[in-house]
Design a protein around this motif. Structure first.
Motif, mmCIF file in Angstrom:
data_model
loop_
_atom_site.group_PDB
_atom_site.id
_atom_site.type_symbol
_atom_site.label_atom_id
_atom_site.label_comp_id
_atom_site.label_asym_id
_atom_site.label_seq_id
_atom_site.Cartn_x
_atom_site.Cartn_y
_atom_site.Cartn_z
ATOM 1 N N ALA A 5 31.242 58.122 30.217
ATOM 2 C CA ALA A 5 30.661 56.817 30.549
ATOM 3 C C ALA A 5 31.596 55.685 30.123
ATOM 4 O O ALA A 5 31.773 54.694 30.849
ATOM 5 C CB ALA A 5 29.296 56.668 29.870
ATOM 6 N N GLU A 6 32.222 55.865 28.943
ATOM 7 C CA GLU A 6 33.174 54.848 28.491
ATOM 8 C C GLU A 6 34.370 54.766 29.426
ATOM 9 O O GLU A 6 34.845 53.665 29.770
ATOM 10 C CB GLU A 6 33.633 55.182 27.066
ATOM 11 C CG GLU A 6 32.554 54.979 26.010
ATOM 12 C CD GLU A 6 33.037 55.390 24.629
ATOM 13 O OE1 GLU A 6 34.171 55.895 24.546
ATOM 14 O OE2 GLU A 6 32.300 55.197 23.649
ATOM 15 N N SER B 143 35.734 51.005 35.760
ATOM 16 C CA SER B 143 34.987 50.010 36.534
ATOM 17 C C SER B 143 35.465 48.603 36.206
ATOM 18 O O SER B 143 35.593 47.748 37.092
ATOM 19 C CB SER B 143 33.497 50.161 36.241
ATOM 20 O OG SER B 143 33.041 51.433 36.626
ATOM 21 N N ALA B 144 35.727 48.365 34.911
ATOM 22 C CA ALA B 144 36.221 47.040 34.525
ATOM 23 C C ALA B 144 37.570 46.756 35.170
ATOM 24 O O ALA B 144 37.813 45.659 35.710
ATOM 25 C CB ALA B 144 36.325 46.956 33.004
ATOM 26 N N ALA B 145 38.460 47.779 35.155
ATOM 27 C CA ALA B 145 39.769 47.603 35.795
ATOM 28 C C ALA B 145 39.608 47.399 37.298
ATOM 29 O O ALA B 145 40.294 46.568 37.915
ATOM 30 C CB ALA B 145 40.648 48.816 35.507
ATOM 31 N N GLN B 146 38.690 48.171 37.894
ATOM 32 C CA GLN B 146 38.461 48.030 39.329
ATOM 33 C C GLN B 146 37.879 46.662 39.662
ATOM 34 O O GLN B 146 38.230 46.050 40.674
ATOM 35 C CB GLN B 146 37.527 49.143 39.807
ATOM 36 C CG GLN B 146 37.394 49.227 41.330
ATOM 37 C CD GLN B 146 36.588 50.414 41.761
ATOM 38 O OE1 GLN B 146 36.017 51.116 40.934
ATOM 39 N NE2 GLN B 146 36.521 50.651 43.045
ATOM 40 N N VAL B 147 36.969 46.197 38.790
ATOM 41 C CA VAL B 147 36.383 44.859 39.014
ATOM 42 C C VAL B 147 37.471 43.793 38.938
ATOM 43 O O VAL B 147 37.518 42.876 39.771
ATOM 44 C CB VAL B 147 35.269 44.596 37.979
ATOM 45 C CG1 VAL B 147 34.872 43.135 37.983
ATOM 46 C CG2 VAL B 147 34.068 45.476 38.282
ATOM 47 N N ALA B 148 38.367 43.941 37.948
ATOM 48 C CA ALA B 148 39.469 42.978 37.839
ATOM 49 C C ALA B 148 40.358 43.029 39.074
ATOM 50 O O ALA B 148 40.786 41.994 39.606
ATOM 51 C CB ALA B 148 40.283 43.279 36.576
#
Length: 273
Positions: free
Chosen positions: A102-103, A109-114
């Motif tokens: 999950a981490e 996900s954070a990198a993809q969002v950026a």
């Protein structure tokens, strides 16, 4: 066996000797039974030493078997507890791995969002540039629309020339002479007209590539730098023009083009045939 004399004077049979023997036998048997009984009360119980040893070994084995069974039961309990602990440990490891996954997913996900934000910013910039370009193109379209209207008006004015007016082909202005011998070919909607000789030859559009006289003309002019075809193009002769240009290119014949405005009769007297 002695006979015993009865009181009445009769002589009878005496049983004393038999009873004495029977009593002796009973006494002997009693003594033997007591001896056997006393013998059974000895420490060995009247058994052989190997039997006693086997009995003791059996008792010891029974005791060891009971102890082994107790140990087995205890080991089974311990194994059950160990399995329960192992299951708990496995479940805990699974949860830990799930948390790690999950981490990782959260980090990804954070990198993809950026990355998506950066792409969105780039797309927004591109959209802004496209909008500016569209605005410029709209201005150009409005300007071109005005120019097109002006050109259409000019064409309409030029097309107002009477269809009966003669269309005269003139030599270059300034008195310059032609440096080549022209062969005039007129392109119309129905076909072409070759203006050579005393009588022009007409060829339908579908027969341009099959006509022998046109093929002979191309062979004769092929490679001749002093001669070329001058294609006179009517407003409805674009199909015939395309075919003529295609065949002249194949044969290496120079072909000039001259548009004709109007539908009047063609006059080539100014340049000769």
């Amino acid at each position: 066996m002695a006979a015993r004399q009865r009181d009445d004077g009769e002589t009878g049979v005496s049983l004393f000797p038999f009873l004495s023997i029977l009593a002796c036998m009973i006494g002997t048997l009693t003594l033997m039974i007591m001896a056997l009984a006393l013998t059974g009360m000895t420490p060995t119980g009247g058994r052989e030493e190997d039997e006693v040893a086997r009995a003791e070994e059996n008792a010891r084995l029974q005791k060891a078997l009971k102890a082994s069974r107790s140990k087995i039961i205890e080991r089974r309990k311990q194994v059950g507890q160990a399995k329960a602990v192992n299951q708990k440990v496995t479940l805990a490891q699974t949860r830990v791995q799930s948390l790690r996954d999950a981490e990782k997913m959260a980090s990804a996900s954070a990198a993809q969002v950026a990355k998506l934000k950066a792409q969105r910013a780039a797309l927004q910039k591109t959209v802004a540039q496209k909008k500016a370009r569209v605005a410029t193109m709209e201005k150009d379209a409005a300007r071109l629309s005005k120019e097109l209207k002006a050109l259409n008006a000019s064409i309409a004015t030029r097309q107002q020339v009477s269809s009966d007016a003669t269309l005269q082909v003139l030599p270059p202005s300034g008195g310059a002479k032609l440096t080549y011998t022209p062969t005039f070919v007129e392109a119309r909607k129905t076909g072409i007209t070759i203006h050579t000789g005393a009588k022009p030859r007409e060829i339908a559009t579908g027969n341009i590539g099959k006509d022998k006289s046109f093929a002979d003309l191309l062979k004769r002019l092929s490679g001749d730098a002093s001669s070329q075809i001058v294609l006179l193009i009517r407003s409805d002769g674009l199909d015939a023009r395309a075919q003529v240009l295609n065949h002249t290119r194949k044969h290496g014949v120079v072909c000039g083009q001259l548009p004709l405005l109007g539908k009047g009769k063609l006059d080539l007297s100014g340049v000769g045939k």
